[in-house]
Design an enzyme around this catalytic site. Structure first.
Site, PDB file in Angstrom:
ATOM      1  N   CYS A 113       0.612  -1.295   0.013  1.00 56.60           N
ATOM      2  CA  CYS A 113      -0.224   0.222   0.109  1.00 56.60           C
ATOM      3  C   CYS A 113       0.638   0.904   0.184  1.00 56.60           C
ATOM      4  CB  CYS A 113      -1.015   0.377   1.216  1.00 56.60           C
ATOM      5  SG  CYS A 113      -2.053  -2.105   1.104  1.00 56.60           S
ATOM      6  N   HIS A 238      -3.005   7.051   1.845  1.00 56.88           N
ATOM      7  CA  HIS A 238      -3.565   5.334   1.623  1.00 56.88           C
ATOM      8  C   HIS A 238      -4.787   4.972   1.775  1.00 56.88           C
ATOM      9  CE1 HIS A 238      -4.140   1.539   0.685  1.00 56.88           C
ATOM     10  NE2 HIS A 238      -3.925   1.232   1.824  1.00 56.88           N
ATOM     11  N   ASN A 268     -10.464  -0.336  -1.537  1.00 50.95           N
ATOM     12  CA  ASN A 268      -8.406  -0.033  -0.810  1.00 50.95           C
ATOM     13  C   ASN A 268      -8.214  -1.102  -2.381  1.00 50.95           C
ATOM     14  OD1 ASN A 268      -5.720  -0.572  -0.449  1.00 50.95           O
ATOM     15  ND2 ASN A 268      -6.672  -1.531   2.002  1.00 50.95           N
TER      16      ASN A 268
END
Length: 312
Positions: A113, A238, A268
């Protein structure tokens, strides 16, 4: 030239949209359960004929067009991803082949990520050192390939997509110093492993780390750029989930900044999440050229990397 800058950005998401109601037909969940816990309403899911390098190439082509550049102007291609199925050719080489970029240095970075902000720092360093003239920096992940769609704790989180930036030399340092690191002894908290590879995480451990440890690190990132959090016009963290984004942004103290909340419609998307959300803010005109924007990635390996950039 004394620095580097982001000349343009671009993003891409697959056409298929998976809603919370769709997920409720697949696993024991509901729209209320998902939105109250992670703030996600929809996510885009790539088909079996849409590999990671295709997602990456679409986003990269848009960034090139926005910069007014041709493929031949690029001599470094970096792709941040953790969902490439094949090991070779790597995603960067495949993107270069798709776009017709002649003889670039082509590298993949797997920092999950936090991959895009690591890749952006690497491109900044390469350009400032004279090792590259113009770099194409891409975050792309197809999380649907590594998701157990019967596990409601993870399948509600993920989406697929890509975002890209063109980095080139500039008189001013429009990409600030990176602050990066990791907590390797806690790397088990976020995993993509096994055969077949599957995404898993220890949600509470990640939440505690992100909301208690990262605000101070994000503030130090601003300090490295010579700015206070209240000087920021934008904050792109993020896009893990809103329960992490909102308290982290509040503790950072960027009271005048637009805070990206693309996770609500994209889920995500791992390494794609920051460039995807950043590109959307630019496209929507919510931040303006020259504005200082904090990009801050965190997650897998319990790695983090952030820098303040000037909006293209």
């Amino acid at each position: 030239m004394n620095g580097s800058r982001i000349a343009a950005v671009g993003h891409y998401q697959p056409a298929k949209v998976l809603t919370n109601e769709d997920l409720a037909d697949m696993v024991a969940t509901s729209d209320e359960w998902i939105t109250s816990r992670v703030g996600i309403r929809t996510r885009h899911i790539a088909g079996p004929d849409e590999p990671v390098d295709e997602l990456a190439s679409h986003a990269a082509a848009k960034a090139l067009a926005a910069a007014g550049l041709a493929p031949g102007d690029i001599d470094l291609v970096l792709v941040a991803t953790s969902t490439a199925i094949d090991r070779s050719p790597n995603m960067a080489a495949r993107v270069a082949a798709r776009l017709g970029i002649p003889s670039p240095a082509a590298m993949d970075l797997n920092v999950v990520c936090a991959g895009f902000t690591h890749a952006l720092a690497t491109a900044d360093h390469a350009v400032r050192a004279g090792a590259a003239t113009r770099a194409l920096v891409i975050g792309a992940d197809k999380m649907s390939d590594v998701t157990d769609w019967s596990d409601r704790t993870t399948c509600v989180l993920v989406g697929d997509g890509a975002g890209a930036a063109v980095v080139e030399a500039s008189q001013e340092a429009a990409i600030g110093p990176v602050l990066w690191g990791s907590v390797p002894e806690m790397g088990h908290a976020v995993r993509i492993e096994g055969q077949p590879a599957r995404f898993a995480q220890e949600g509470q451990s990640v939440y505690r780390w992100a909301t208690t440890q990262l605000p101070a690190i994000a503030r130090r990132t601003c300090e490295r750029a010579g700015l206070l959090p209240e000087d920021l016009a934008g904050v792109v963290l993020h896009q893990a989930n809103l329960r992490i984004i909102e308290p982290l942004a509040a503790k950072l103290g960027a009271v005048n900044a637009v805070v990206a909340r693309d996770v609500a419609e994209s889920g995500n998307t791992s390494a794609a999440s920051i460039p995807l959300a950043f590109s959307k803010l630019v496209e929507q005109g919510r931040i303006s050229s020259g504005d200082p924007v904090l990009l801050f990635g965190f997650g897998g390996n319990l790695s983090y990397a952030g820098q303040v950039v000037r909006c293209p």
